[in-house]
Design a protein around this motif. Structure first.
Motif, PDB file in Angstrom:
ATOM      1  N   LYS A  85      -3.858 -18.374  -6.175  1.00  0.00           N
ATOM      2  CA  LYS A  85      -2.668 -18.848  -5.783  1.00  0.00           C
ATOM      3  C   LYS A  85      -1.548 -19.283  -6.709  1.00  0.00           C
ATOM      4  CE  LYS A  85      -4.447 -20.534  -1.173  1.00  0.00           C
ATOM      5  NZ  LYS A  85      -5.062 -21.481  -0.522  1.00  0.00           N
ATOM      6  N   GLN A  86      -2.068 -19.219  -7.688  1.00  0.00           N
ATOM      7  CA  GLN A  86      -0.848 -19.798  -9.169  1.00  0.00           C
ATOM      8  C   GLN A  86      -0.377 -18.469  -9.563  1.00  0.00           C
ATOM      9  OE1 GLN A  86      -1.033 -23.083 -10.093  1.00  0.00           O
ATOM     10  NE2 GLN A  86      -2.410 -23.191  -8.382  1.00  0.00           N
ATOM     11  N   PHE A  87      -0.709 -17.174  -9.029  1.00  0.00           N
ATOM     12  CA  PHE A  87       0.142 -16.165  -9.446  1.00  0.00           C
ATOM     13  C   PHE A  87       0.580 -15.145  -8.247  1.00  0.00           C
ATOM     14  CE2 PHE A  87      -3.170 -17.272 -12.520  1.00  0.00           C
ATOM     15  CZ  PHE A  87      -2.765 -17.381 -13.808  1.00  0.00           C
ATOM     16  N   LYS A  88       1.476 -14.600  -8.646  1.00  0.00           N
ATOM     17  CA  LYS A  88       2.035 -13.282  -7.787  1.00  0.00           C
ATOM     18  C   LYS A  88       1.171 -12.260  -7.901  1.00  0.00           C
ATOM     19  CE  LYS A  88       5.908 -12.448  -9.852  1.00  0.00           C
ATOM     20  NZ  LYS A  88       7.251 -12.057 -10.500  1.00  0.00           N
ATOM     21  N   ALA A  89       0.928 -11.382  -6.844  1.00  0.00           N
ATOM     22  CA  ALA A  89      -0.224 -10.453  -6.848  1.00  0.00           C
ATOM     23  C   ALA A  89       0.375  -9.090  -7.829  1.00  0.00           C
ATOM     24  CB  ALA A  89      -0.196  -9.545  -5.360  1.00  0.00           C
ATOM     25  N   ALA A  90       1.784  -8.753  -7.985  1.00  0.00           N
ATOM     26  CA  ALA A  90       2.233  -8.065  -8.961  1.00  0.00           C
ATOM     27  C   ALA A  90       2.407  -8.471 -10.204  1.00  0.00           C
ATOM     28  CB  ALA A  90       3.344  -7.158  -8.422  1.00  0.00           C
ATOM     29  N   LEU A  91       1.392  -8.638 -11.336  1.00  0.00           N
ATOM     30  CA  LEU A  91       1.687  -9.280 -12.353  1.00  0.00           C
ATOM     31  C   LEU A  91       2.802  -8.469 -13.479  1.00  0.00           C
ATOM     32  CD1 LEU A  91      -1.943 -10.354 -13.025  1.00  0.00           C
ATOM     33  CD2 LEU A  91       0.052 -11.880 -12.000  1.00  0.00           C
ATOM     34  N   SER A  92       2.746  -7.227 -13.160  1.00  0.00           N
ATOM     35  CA  SER A  92       3.729  -6.287 -14.023  1.00  0.00           C
ATOM     36  C   SER A  92       3.610  -4.983 -13.220  1.00  0.00           C
ATOM     37  CB  SER A  92       3.191  -6.122 -15.380  1.00  0.00           C
ATOM     38  OG  SER A  92       2.067  -5.153 -15.390  1.00  0.00           O
ATOM     39  N   ASP A  93       4.455  -3.895 -13.623  1.00  0.00           N
ATOM     40  CA  ASP A  93       4.448  -2.681 -13.067  1.00  0.00           C
ATOM     41  C   ASP A  93       2.872  -1.977 -12.751  1.00  0.00           C
ATOM     42  OD1 ASP A  93       7.101  -2.868 -12.835  1.00  0.00           O
ATOM     43  OD2 ASP A  93       7.377  -1.489 -14.491  1.00  0.00           O
ATOM     44  N   ASN A  94       1.959  -2.166 -13.651  1.00  0.00           N
ATOM     45  CA  ASN A  94       0.653  -1.565 -13.813  1.00  0.00           C
ATOM     46  C   ASN A  94      -0.387  -2.420 -13.763  1.00  0.00           C
ATOM     47  OD1 ASN A  94       1.176  -2.247 -16.154  1.00  0.00           O
ATOM     48  ND2 ASN A  94       0.528  -0.069 -17.342  1.00  0.00           N
ATOM     49  N   ILE A  95      -0.015  -3.926 -13.492  1.00  0.00           N
ATOM     50  CA  ILE A  95      -1.305  -4.906 -13.622  1.00  0.00           C
ATOM     51  C   ILE A  95      -1.159  -5.544 -12.165  1.00  0.00           C
ATOM     52  CG2 ILE A  95      -2.109  -6.938 -14.523  1.00  0.00           C
ATOM     53  CD1 ILE A  95      -0.917  -6.091 -17.291  1.00  0.00           C
ATOM     54  N   ARG A  96      -2.166  -5.478 -11.213  1.00  0.00           N
ATOM     55  CA  ARG A  96      -2.527  -6.256  -9.992  1.00  0.00           C
ATOM     56  C   ARG A  96      -3.370  -7.112  -9.919  1.00  0.00           C
ATOM     57  NH1 ARG A  96      -3.875  -3.583  -4.734  1.00  0.00           N
ATOM     58  NH2 ARG A  96      -4.599  -1.869  -6.174  1.00  0.00           N
ATOM     59  N   LEU A  97      -2.873  -8.304  -9.382  1.00  0.00           N
ATOM     60  CA  LEU A  97      -3.944  -9.199  -9.037  1.00  0.00           C
ATOM     61  C   LEU A  97      -4.520  -9.269  -7.461  1.00  0.00           C
ATOM     62  CD1 LEU A  97      -5.528 -11.676  -9.971  1.00  0.00           C
ATOM     63  CD2 LEU A  97      -3.565 -13.141  -9.300  1.00  0.00           C
ATOM     64  N   VAL A  98      -5.899  -9.261  -7.285  1.00  0.00           N
ATOM     65  CA  VAL A  98      -6.494  -9.006  -5.972  1.00  0.00           C
ATOM     66  C   VAL A  98      -7.297 -10.252  -5.734  1.00  0.00           C
ATOM     67  CG1 VAL A  98      -7.727  -7.638  -4.428  1.00  0.00           C
ATOM     68  CG2 VAL A  98      -6.136  -6.575  -5.891  1.00  0.00           C
ATOM     69  N   PHE A  99      -7.148 -10.748  -4.615  1.00  0.00           N
ATOM     70  CA  PHE A  99      -8.420 -12.028  -4.268  1.00  0.00           C
ATOM     71  C   PHE A  99      -9.469 -11.247  -4.081  1.00  0.00           C
ATOM     72  CE2 PHE A  99     -10.494 -14.997  -1.193  1.00  0.00           C
ATOM     73  CZ  PHE A  99     -10.686 -16.167  -2.164  1.00  0.00           C
ATOM     74  N   TYR A 100     -10.554 -11.837  -4.639  1.00  0.00           N
ATOM     75  CA  TYR A 100     -12.061 -11.207  -4.470  1.00  0.00           C
ATOM     76  C   TYR A 100     -12.565 -11.553  -2.954  1.00  0.00           C
ATOM     77  CZ  TYR A 100     -16.912  -9.919  -4.577  1.00  0.00           C
ATOM     78  OH  TYR A 100     -18.154  -9.404  -4.487  1.00  0.00           O
ATOM     79  N   GLU A 101     -12.552 -10.160  -2.153  1.00  0.00           N
ATOM     80  CA  GLU A 101     -13.114 -10.212  -0.929  1.00  0.00           C
ATOM     81  C   GLU A 101     -14.243  -8.787  -0.872  1.00  0.00           C
ATOM     82  OE1 GLU A 101     -10.050 -12.207   2.231  1.00  0.00           O
ATOM     83  OE2 GLU A 101     -10.144  -9.947   2.053  1.00  0.00           O
ATOM     84  N   GLU A 102     -15.506  -8.979  -0.711  1.00  0.00           N
ATOM     85  CA  GLU A 102     -16.382  -7.738  -0.856  1.00  0.00           C
ATOM     86  C   GLU A 102     -15.779  -6.287  -0.127  1.00  0.00           C
ATOM     87  OE1 GLU A 102     -20.865  -6.575  -0.671  1.00  0.00           O
ATOM     88  OE2 GLU A 102     -20.232  -8.573  -0.153  1.00  0.00           O
ATOM     89  N   LYS A 103     -15.464  -6.461   1.024  1.00  0.00           N
ATOM     90  CA  LYS A 103     -14.817  -5.291   1.697  1.00  0.00           C
ATOM     91  C   LYS A 103     -13.292  -4.695   1.044  1.00  0.00           C
ATOM     92  CE  LYS A 103     -16.115  -5.944   6.482  1.00  0.00           C
ATOM     93  NZ  LYS A 103     -15.670  -6.094   7.782  1.00  0.00           N
ATOM     94  N   LEU A 104     -12.707  -5.717   0.516  1.00  0.00           N
ATOM     95  CA  LEU A 104     -11.621  -5.155   0.013  1.00  0.00           C
ATOM     96  C   LEU A 104     -11.823  -4.612  -1.541  1.00  0.00           C
ATOM     97  CD1 LEU A 104      -8.284  -5.058  -0.260  1.00  0.00           C
ATOM     98  CD2 LEU A 104      -8.358  -7.244  -1.245  1.00  0.00           C
ATOM     99  N   VAL A 105     -12.919  -5.090  -2.243  1.00  0.00           N
ATOM    100  CA  VAL A 105     -13.281  -4.720  -3.472  1.00  0.00           C
ATOM    101  C   VAL A 105     -13.851  -3.110  -3.154  1.00  0.00           C
ATOM    102  CG1 VAL A 105     -15.277  -4.715  -5.290  1.00  0.00           C
ATOM    103  CG2 VAL A 105     -13.737  -6.850  -4.747  1.00  0.00           C
TER     104      VAL A 105
END
Length: 576
Positions: A85-105
């Motif tokens: 929650k401390q970050f935005k999902a789009a950290l840059s144009d080509n860096i993305r943060l995703v919360f770990y959920e097994e189905k999503l992984v």
């Protein structure tokens, strides 16, 4: 969660997990944690795909960005919700943060890992994440390995079967109008128990149990592959459907004594052409290709492809509405030191070796030997079953004696046959030849597609030779828009873009898959730091495009020759 200053001036997250405080990275030597991450990315290629486990305070992001070029993509999985929650999902144009959920992984891996990048993937668990989140880490690695293995299998299949796929596809177009689409039978056997027959070592015992309870089998919808048909018929058991998906002539050998059997044969476009030509029984179409390329066939269903014919059999049983689905001969292991049951062996099997490679758990939790291939089949089936774990309509039961199959508890087949009572009533698959395609017209269209791109690639090669012979050194980023060399390169790139996105390239299947993989490997030496310089270099780009077009032109010519020879063998009318 609390952010703490490290001894070397960075910041680290302290979390509480299982009643214990943990630092997500080294509080004393945080700079070394960053250095280990950056060192892992040494040799990063221009389009490498990077997966990271853990972002912590994000202190490594600036140094990470310096390693990347615009074509790189980074996905960071963060298992801690407070940190996420401390970050935005789009950290840059080509860096993305995703919360770990097994189905999503699993979903992200399936969407991003392809045959083009399987040898160009980087993974790193930052700091102490591997230790603190061991369960999540282990599952992530398992899914990553599984997805890469599946993508690699596409390349293997393409290299091994590319030519026979083309021959079978062209020949089998004659059969389409004689077949019933598999989707015509959706829920036609709702709540009818199904027995899916596979060729593992357990089959010999499973058949003995079926023979003892032969009178009960009329209540079951029995689906078998080509290999196990003989074993059933010789024991007086006639299945309700045979499924044949393998392209090679061995499938014909398995069924050559049963070509007049009055049982529907399910096939897809790449199934063995001689078997489809000579089998006199009704046929059921599973479409993996034509439903995506031919108007009027959009509604023809595909089935789950997990590497073995048993996956197709199981999915068809599920599609028919059958439940429970009983898995027989489904060992996924070298049960009793055997790869196949004695009743499912053929003379050509004597030339094959199936040496044990790994140990897995059997139905009793004990170690059992298997091969990497069989184990990948098992994991693919477990994934399929997991998709239905929240759907009580269908149950899967493992009646074999080999590997444990998660989601399919083991039960004795003899017990089910003796005591089982089921509400569904079996309904045979009645034919409905509703499809009406013109195979000659379709083949002619494919040949026109090939001729068009044979011409285009030849034109592109001529332009490449002009550029290379003039040997001008220039940057494509610095020239004027009307520069003749820039216009030549743009025209060539348009040819490349058109064929890579043309839906008809699906008809050249394995050839195109292998081609894209090989070209990727040949171009895999460009590092991320050299990307901008080399991609704008006229001579570098031209040399690569020249090689690309040469290989593609050769492939298109080979596919055309293969189609022409197959047409002359299977069609009387003049197409070419």
């Amino acid at each position: 969660m609390k952010i703490i200053k490290t001894s070397d001036g960075y910041k680290v997250c302290r979390i509480k997990k299982d009643g214990k405080y943990e630092y997500l990275a080294d509080i004393a030597h945080y700079d070394q944690e960053i250095r280990k991450l950056i060192d892992t990315l040494d040799g990063l290629k221009f389009d490498s795909l990077i997966f990271l486990f853990g972002i912590d305070t994000g202190s490594y992001l600036e140094q990470l960005k310096k390693c990347l070029c615009s074509k790189n993509n980074v996905i960071i999985f963060e298992p801690n919700p407070s940190v996420f929650k401390q970050f935005k999902a789009a950290l840059s144009d080509n860096i993305r943060l995703v919360f770990y959920e097994e189905k999503l992984v699993k979903q992200i891996f399936e969407q991003t890992i392809t045959l083009k990048n399987i040898n160009n993937i980087y993974f790193y668990a930052f700091g102490n994440y591997q230790k603190i989140y061991k369960k999540e880490y282990d599952r992530l690695i398992e899914h990553l390995d599984w997805t890469i293995t599946n993508a690699a299998s596409q390349v293997y299949l393409a290299k091994r079967f590319k030519n026979v796929f083309i021959k079978n596809m062209i020949a089998n177009m004659k059969i389409i109008n004689q077949a019933t689409p598999v989707n015509n039978y959706v829920f036609s056997n709702k709540d009818v128990p199904a027995i899916v027959v596979s060729g593992g070592s357990s089959l010999d015992q499973n058949i003995k149990d079926m023979v003892k309870q032969r009178d009960k089998l009329n209540d079951y919808f029995i689906i078998t592959g080509s290999r196990t048909l003989k074993a059933l018929v010789e024991n007086g058991i006639v299945p309700d459907m045979v499924v044949s998906v393998d392209p090679v002539d061995a499938n014909y050998e398995m069924m050559k004594d049963y070509l007049d059997l009055d049982v529907p044969l399910a096939f897809y476009e790449y199934s063995n052409r001689y078997l489809l030509r000579d089998y006199s029984g009704e046929k059921i179409l599973i479409s993996l290709l034509l439903s995506h390329t031919i108007k009027g066939m959009e509604n023809v269903k595909s089935v789950y492809c997990g590497g073995s014919v048993s996956h197709a059999c199981i999915d068809i049983a599920n599609m028919l509405g059958c439940s429970p689905i009983l898995l027989t001969g489904q060992d996924f292991a070298l049960t009793n030191k055997k790869h196949h049951a004695d009743s499912a062996l053929f003379p050509f099997d004597s030339t094959s070796r199936y040496d044990a490679q790994i140990l897995i758990k059997d139905i009793n939790g004990n170690p059992i030997e298997t091969t990497v291939t069989l184990d990948s089949f098992r994991r693919n089936l477990e994934y399929y079953i997991s998709c239905y774990k929240d759907r009580p309509r269908v149950q899967f039961i493992n009646c074999s004696y080999g590997a444990e199959i998660k989601g399919a508890p083991h039960r004795e087949l003899s017990e089910i046959l003796e005591k089982g009572t089921f509400s569904g009533r079996k309904t045979p698959c009645r034919p409905d030849h509703e499809l009406n395609i013109n195979p000659e017209k379709t083949i002619k269209t494919i040949l026109e597609f090939l001729d068009n791109y044979l011409t285009k690639t030849s034109q592109g090669l001529e332009l490449c030779q002009i550029i290379l012979s003039e040997n001008n050194s220039k940057s494509l980023l610095e020239v004027e828009e009307d520069d003749i060399d820039l216009q030549r390169i743009l025209y060539i790139l348009q040819i490349v873009n058109n064929i890579e996105n043309d839906p008809y390239n699906q008809f050249i299947g394995g050839y195109f898959t292998e081609f894209l993989y090989d070209m990727k490997e040949k171009n895999n030496h460009m590092s991320a730091k050299d990307f901008d310089r080399l991609t704008s270099d006229l001579q570098y780009q031209t040399n690569f495009l020249n090689e690309y077009l040469e290989c593609l032109n050769k492939i298109l010519a080979e596919v055309k020759d293969t189609i022409v020879s197959t047409v002359s063998e299977f069609y009387q009318s003049h197409i070419v």
